[in-house]
Design a protein around this motif. Structure first.
Motif, PDB file in Angstrom:
ATOM      1  N   ASP A  71       0.833  -1.213   0.000  1.00  0.00           N
ATOM      2  CA  ASP A  71       0.000   0.000   0.000  1.00  0.00           C
ATOM      3  C   ASP A  71       0.865   1.259   0.000  1.00  0.00           C
ATOM      4  N   ALA A 239     -13.136  -4.930   3.576  1.00  0.00           N
ATOM      5  CA  ALA A 239     -12.817  -3.584   3.092  1.00  0.00           C
ATOM      6  C   ALA A 239     -12.214  -3.643   1.693  1.00  0.00           C
ATOM      7  N   CYS A 243     -13.941  -1.947  -1.660  1.00  0.00           N
ATOM      8  CA  CYS A 243     -13.202  -0.927  -2.421  1.00  0.00           C
ATOM      9  C   CYS A 243     -12.878  -1.376  -3.847  1.00  0.00           C
ATOM     10  N   TRP A 244     -12.533  -2.653  -4.019  1.00  0.00           N
ATOM     11  CA  TRP A 244     -12.000  -3.093  -5.306  1.00  0.00           C
ATOM     12  C   TRP A 244     -12.985  -3.839  -6.201  1.00  0.00           C
ATOM     13  N   PHE A 276     -14.581   4.498  -9.682  1.00  0.00           N
ATOM     14  CA  PHE A 276     -14.280   3.295  -8.915  1.00  0.00           C
ATOM     15  C   PHE A 276     -12.779   3.015  -8.832  1.00  0.00           C
ATOM     16  N   VAL A 279     -11.923   5.175  -5.831  1.00  0.00           N
ATOM     17  CA  VAL A 279     -12.484   4.548  -4.633  1.00  0.00           C
ATOM     18  C   VAL A 279     -11.601   3.377  -4.198  1.00  0.00           C
ATOM     19  N   ALA A 280     -11.119   2.607  -5.180  1.00  0.00           N
ATOM     20  CA  ALA A 280     -10.258   1.462  -4.876  1.00  0.00           C
ATOM     21  C   ALA A 280      -8.968   1.899  -4.193  1.00  0.00           C
ATOM     22  N   PHE A 282      -8.551   4.176  -2.128  1.00  0.00           N
ATOM     23  CA  PHE A 282      -8.787   4.520  -0.729  1.00  0.00           C
ATOM     24  C   PHE A 282      -8.533   3.336   0.192  1.00  0.00           C
ATOM     25  N   ASN A 283      -8.568   2.129  -0.331  1.00  0.00           N
ATOM     26  CA  ASN A 283      -8.307   0.940   0.470  1.00  0.00           C
ATOM     27  C   ASN A 283      -6.936   0.990   1.130  1.00  0.00           C
ATOM     28  N   LEU A 286      -7.490   2.844   4.262  1.00  0.00           N
ATOM     29  CA  LEU A 286      -8.450   2.212   5.164  1.00  0.00           C
ATOM     30  C   LEU A 286      -7.827   1.098   5.994  1.00  0.00           C
TER      31      LEU A 286
END
Length: 331
Positions: A71, A239, A243-244, A276, A279-280, A282-283, A286
């Motif tokens: 990450d 999560a 997200c994915w 998306f 949004v992915a 953001f994992n 998170l």
């Protein structure tokens, strides 16, 4: 299609493109930079806790620390993409960084899902096959598994390294020789980065939940520890899926559209894919938050490290004060 727009066959040499929606150019770069800052701070914090704690990491923690490293590398590549988006997807950094940044994002995205596969298998073995396969849960084996995942991530990113390039239109895009090569490449990636890992994770998750339900009546300390560790893993997996999963579904829709098996509005598809994709990302922010909220053992390590470092700072200050006093320096 890796988690970066866009991917086209090489025979499409027309530089004309649909005007990018204003909100993408203005909002998305700010959002990406916020994710970058939070992702770097949070994941560095997680790695410091795992690395500097006096006790060695458990098998699950080895996998989660490698997930944090993946990450961290991913979010470190995102500022380049933020600049690219703000520049209306005109890549300003040259062909080398086009490949290198895309490789970093792709590789660490693929590694992340396989680290979740490993941690799901670890929980499955710990709860479902404790006696028969318990000896397989050794730190040495976990480290070897992580090395294999990093290698697999690099291998799966070879298409990105080959096809991602800065085009004559100044875009950083995956330019395949033709539609057939594009569909073959994306089809294989779909199998290896979506269908296979999600199937393994889903199977392990179902078995884990069944095992937890069967152990609800147990009151042993071991049972409670396993339950807490498993709760964190399940939260991280959930999560990741939230997200994915939309990204991968729209990625498959894009493949069907390229294969003329499905007719969709290209502008709407591209907009959804943009949304998306981010949004992915953001994992990566998170996961560390979940460690703190749900991970009892992680919070305990944080507290112990804080106490240790606070004691060290206090001891250093006392030593300095004592030395100043003995040498006659006013304190």
């Amino acid at each position: 299609m890796t988690p970066q727009p866009t991917s086209v066959p090489a025979n499409n040499t027309n530089c004309s493109q649909t005007a990018t929606q204003e909100w993408i150019i203005t909002v998305v770069p700010i959002y990406i930079l916020i994710i970058t800052v939070l992702g770097i701070v949070f994941n560095v914090f997680v790695l410091m806790v795992f690395w500097f704690h006096k006790k060695p990491c458990t098998v699950a923690e080895i996998y989660l620390s490698n997930l944090a490293a993946a990450d961290l590398v991913l979010v470190s590549c995102l500022p380049f993409w933020a600049v690219n988006v703000s520049n209306d997807f005109k890549w300003p950094f040259g062909p080398f960084l086009c490949k290198f940044v895309s490789l970093g994002i792709s590789m660490n995205t693929y590694c992340s899902i396989y680290f979740l596969v490993l941690v799901s298998i670890d929980r499955y073995v710990a709860l479902v096959h404790t006696m028969s396969f318990g000896r397989m849960r050794r730190s040495k084996d976990a480290k070897v598994g992580c090395l294999m995942v990093w290698g697999l991530g690099l291998l799966l990113s070879v298409p990105t390294l080959i096809y991602r390039t800065k085009t004559k239109c100044n875009t950083c895009t995956a330019k395949h020789p033709n539609t057939s090569v594009y569909l073959l490449s994306e089809g294989l990636l779909t199998i290896f980065i979506f269908i296979i890992p999600i199937s393994i994770i889903s199977y392990c998750t179902v078995k884990i939940i069944q095992a937890l339900n069967n152990r609800l009546k147990e009151r042993s300390n071991r049972s409670r520890r396993e339950h807490k560790a498993t709760s964190l893993v399940l939260a991280v997996v959930l999560a990741f899926l939230i997200c994915w999963l939309p990204f991968h579904l729209f990625r498959m829709v894009g493949m069907l559209e390229k294969a003329t098996l499905l007719s969709v509005n290209s502008t709407a598809l591209d907009t959804c894919f943009q949304i998306f994709t981010y949004v992915a990302f953001f994992n990566s922010v998170l996961n560390p938050i979940l460690y703190v909220i749900i991970g009892d053992n992680f919070r305990k390590k944080v507290k112990e490290l804080s106490t240790k470092w606070s004691s060290g700072v206090t001891f250093s200050m006392v030593s300095v004060h004592s030395n100043m006093s003995t040498t006659g320096v006013p304190s």
